[in-house]
Structure formats: C-alpha cells, structure tokens
Scaffold this motif. Structure first.
Motif, mmCIF file in Angstrom:
data_model
loop_
_atom_site.group_PDB
_atom_site.id
_atom_site.type_symbol
_atom_site.label_atom_id
_atom_site.label_comp_id
_atom_site.label_asym_id
_atom_site.label_seq_id
_atom_site.Cartn_x
_atom_site.Cartn_y
_atom_site.Cartn_z
ATOM 1 N N ALA A 4 8.571 17.009 -2.642
ATOM 2 C CA ALA A 4 8.654 15.792 -1.859
ATOM 3 C C ALA A 4 7.416 15.490 -0.922
ATOM 4 N N MET A 5 7.058 16.665 -0.057
ATOM 5 C CA MET A 5 6.200 16.708 0.944
ATOM 6 C C MET A 5 4.752 16.342 0.350
ATOM 7 N N TYR A 6 4.335 17.004 -0.820
ATOM 8 C CA TYR A 6 3.312 16.707 -1.281
ATOM 9 C C TYR A 6 3.017 15.379 -1.894
ATOM 10 N N ARG A 7 4.179 14.848 -2.401
ATOM 11 C CA ARG A 7 4.272 13.288 -2.834
ATOM 12 C C ARG A 7 4.113 12.500 -1.513
ATOM 13 N N THR A 12 15.900 15.474 4.188
ATOM 14 C CA THR A 12 17.429 15.651 4.503
ATOM 15 C C THR A 12 17.917 16.518 3.493
ATOM 16 N N ASN A 13 19.117 16.835 3.775
ATOM 17 C CA ASN A 13 19.798 17.837 2.871
ATOM 18 C C ASN A 13 20.136 17.084 1.538
ATOM 19 N N ASP A 14 20.566 15.710 1.744
ATOM 20 C CA ASP A 14 20.965 14.815 0.573
ATOM 21 C C ASP A 14 19.686 14.197 -0.151
ATOM 22 N N LYS A 15 18.573 14.954 0.050
ATOM 23 C CA LYS A 15 17.333 14.430 -0.767
ATOM 24 C C LYS A 15 16.506 13.349 -0.251
ATOM 25 N N LYS A 16 17.089 12.935 0.873
ATOM 26 C CA LYS A 16 16.189 11.656 1.366
ATOM 27 C C LYS A 16 14.884 12.303 2.137
ATOM 28 N N VAL A 17 13.793 11.332 1.778
ATOM 29 C CA VAL A 17 12.505 11.544 2.486
ATOM 30 C C VAL A 17 11.940 10.524 3.416
ATOM 31 N N PHE A 18 11.844 10.909 4.438
ATOM 32 C CA PHE A 18 11.256 9.905 5.441
ATOM 33 C C PHE A 18 9.590 10.133 5.714
ATOM 34 N N LEU A 19 8.953 9.305 5.743
ATOM 35 C CA LEU A 19 7.271 9.449 6.022
ATOM 36 C C LEU A 19 7.309 8.673 7.006
ATOM 37 N N ASP A 20 6.619 9.214 8.060
ATOM 38 C CA ASP A 20 6.330 8.359 9.383
ATOM 39 C C ASP A 20 7.737 7.598 9.711
ATOM 40 N N GLY A 21 8.954 8.102 9.357
ATOM 41 C CA GLY A 21 9.902 7.124 9.978
ATOM 42 C C GLY A 21 10.713 6.363 8.586
ATOM 43 N N GLU A 22 9.934 6.295 7.756
ATOM 44 C CA GLU A 22 10.389 4.948 6.703
ATOM 45 C C GLU A 22 10.876 6.083 5.637
ATOM 46 N N ASP A 23 11.901 5.433 4.893
ATOM 47 C CA ASP A 23 12.486 6.015 3.938
ATOM 48 C C ASP A 23 11.751 5.792 2.567
ATOM 49 N N VAL A 24 11.172 6.837 2.082
ATOM 50 C CA VAL A 24 10.160 6.573 0.905
ATOM 51 C C VAL A 24 10.807 7.504 -0.263
ATOM 52 N N ARG A 73 2.537 25.828 6.688
ATOM 53 C CA ARG A 73 2.562 26.038 8.003
ATOM 54 C C ARG A 73 3.909 25.242 8.327
ATOM 55 N N ARG A 74 4.360 24.078 7.852
ATOM 56 C CA ARG A 74 5.360 23.415 8.279
ATOM 57 C C ARG A 74 6.767 23.969 7.339
ATOM 58 N N GLN A 75 6.320 24.398 6.240
ATOM 59 C CA GLN A 75 7.383 24.747 5.230
ATOM 60 C C GLN A 75 7.785 26.194 6.021
ATOM 61 N N ILE A 76 6.955 27.086 6.319
ATOM 62 C CA ILE A 76 7.335 28.407 6.939
ATOM 63 C C ILE A 76 8.221 28.206 8.179
ATOM 64 N N GLU A 77 7.834 26.973 8.884
ATOM 65 C CA GLU A 77 8.839 26.728 10.026
ATOM 66 C C GLU A 77 10.270 26.541 9.852
ATOM 67 N N TYR A 78 10.464 25.731 8.632
ATOM 68 C CA TYR A 78 11.789 25.495 8.168
ATOM 69 C C TYR A 78 12.410 26.689 8.020
ATOM 70 N N ALA A 79 11.909 27.522 7.446
ATOM 71 C CA ALA A 79 12.491 29.031 6.876
ATOM 72 C C ALA A 79 12.701 29.958 8.293
ATOM 73 N N LYS A 80 12.185 29.736 9.479
ATOM 74 C CA LYS A 80 12.364 30.458 10.664
ATOM 75 C C LYS A 80 13.769 30.419 11.254
#
Ligand code: CDP
Ligand code: CDP
Length: 221
Positions: free
Chosen positions: A37-40, A71-83, A111-118
């Motif tokens: 979803a991040m690459y998309r 979000t944990n319920d599979k929502k994706v926000f790009l610059d604050g907008e629900d995409v 880099r961002r993915q590693i942050e999540y897992a920290k």
C-alpha cells in the motif's frame, strides 16, 4: 530491552498476503503493515502530479514531502487524505512496479517500515520484507499460489467491488508485475532462504490463517 516480534509475509501478487496478514495480526494483537500500500500510495501521488514514473529524481523529491499513514483496519492515508480505494485502481497497479524499482523509493520506504517494527510487534507483508527490510524477522513466510488461482481471486474480488474486469487481462497484468518485481535490480521478489513456503492454491482463507498461526505457535520462543 525486549525486541519487538516480526512476522514477514512475502510473495507474488494476489497470493492472499494482505488478507491473511491482517487477520493474523488481529488474532495476535500485532500491528499490520501493508508495504504494498505504501508503494501504491507513492505511485498514486506521482500519477496525480503527472510525474513520469521512470523519473526517479522527481519522485524522490516528491517522496521527501509525502506522508503515508496505515491503519490496522487497512485504511491508507496519503498526505492526510483517505486513498484506500484509489490506490487499488488498475492505473496504479499498472505503474507501481516501475515506481518501486527506484532505489531511492525503496530506501526511503524501507526506512519507514523499519521504524514501525521498532516500536510494535508487526505482521508485515510485501515483496522484500524477509530478504531485505527485516532479514532477522522471527518468522518468514513465502506465500504463493498458481497464477490461475491468483487471477481468479482478483477477478472475484473486483466483481464483489463492482469493478469491471476481464480474467485474461488480469492474469496477464499479474504475470507482468510478478516478472518486473522478480527481476528488478534492487531487492527483487525472491524467497528468503529461511522462509517457509505456504502455497494457498487449494486452501481457504481460514486454512491459511491456521497454517500461519501453527507456524508461529510451533516456533514460539
Ligand atoms: O496486493 P498486490 O499483491 O496486488 O500488490 P501489493 O502488495 O499492493 O504491491 C504492489 C506493488 O508494490 C508490487 O507489485 C511491487 O511492485 C511493490 N512492492 C514492492 O516492491 N515491495 C514491497 N515490499 C511491497 C510492494
Ligand atoms: O495481498 P495479496 O495481493 O497477496 O492478496 P490478497 O489481496 O490478500 O488476496 C487476494 C484475494 O484472494 C482476496 O480477495 C482474498 O479474499 C482472496 N483469497 C482467497 O480467496 N483465498 C485465500 N486462501 C487467500 C485469499
């Protein structure tokens, strides 16, 4: 310090990764991270800004100023907008492999993915999680299924969501994307040596969930 737990699920398009990863995360109380979803989202933004998907420099600049929130319920926000829906459009699927082949894009999202897992226990799905993003993951799953089954599942999914499509075209798009993802120079889609292969071709969603939970419980450290 106790290190957070990581379950990495990699594999080709429409193998069932995100459906299963989300459910497994729910059952274990982990955070689910859909790296595709991040690459998309990056691809959608580039397309919206009429940036050539081959233009790594401009996409790199754009990405520095881009926020992506999952979000944990599979929502994706790009610059604050629900995409959440917008990133699943065919035009995004057709261009995402080109955008995700760029080294800068991969380095920044990694880099961002590693942050999540920290900070959290995570179930993370994608193409290069077990090989490149979190190679010391506690559990590595390589989830796959025959291309016919995968195309049929995407087809059924589109029908459920009232998205018109053609089975043969979907199959070709999936094959093209898998080929591009598997042959790119930077962190291609390949099975990590120590990943456990789960072929979901003949398994229901619940059977796949059981298989993953058994792997995790069986190997509890
Ligand atoms: O859901 P689907 O299998 O169609 O794809 P996805 O997981 O949403 O990923 C979309 C695309 O993002 C993939 O085809 C790859 O090009 C890219 N991707 C990647 O390069 N590395 C990842 N860790 C995840 C996705
Ligand atoms: O994330 P990925 O692209 O690997 O696959 P997905 O989006 O989770 O799954 C693609 C479709 O296959 C979804 O509609 C799932 O409900 C379906 N699916 C299935 O029918 N049986 C399975 N064992 C796994 C997924």
């Amino acid at each position: 310090m106790v290190r957070s737990k990581v379950i990495a699920i990699d594999g080709p398009a429409a193998a069932g990764k995100s459906t299963i990863a989300q459910k497994v995360a729910q059952m274990l109380g982990y955070v689910y991270i859909d790296t595709g979803a991040m690459y998309r989202a990056v691809t959608l933004k580039a397309l919206n800004q009429n940036i050539d998907v081959e233009d790594e420099e401009t996409i790199a600049k754009m990405l520095q100023d881009t926020s992506i929130r999952l979000t944990n319920d599979k929502k994706v926000f790009l610059d604050g907008e629900d995409v959440t829906d917008a990133i699943r459009q065919p035009i995004v699927s057709q261009n995402v492999s080109a955008v995700s082949a760029h080294k800068f894009v991969r380095d920044e999202l990694k880099r961002r993915q590693i942050e999540y897992a920290k900070t959290d226990n995570v179930v993370m799905d994608g193409r290069d999680i077990g090989t490149n993003v979190l190679p010391d993951a506690d559990y590595k799953i390589f989830m796959t299924a025959s291309v016919e089954v995968r195309a049929q599942r995407r087809y059924d999914e589109n029908l459920r969501r009232n998205i018109p499509c053609d089975l043969e075209t979907l199959k070709q798009e999936i094959q093209t994307r898998d080929e591009l993802d598997s042959t790119r120079k930077h962190s291609p889609l390949i099975k990590a040596e120590d990943a456990i292969v789960v072929d979901t071709s003949d398994l229901t969603i619940d059977e796949v969930i059981d298989a993953i939970i058994n792997i995790v419980k069986g190997g509890e450290k």
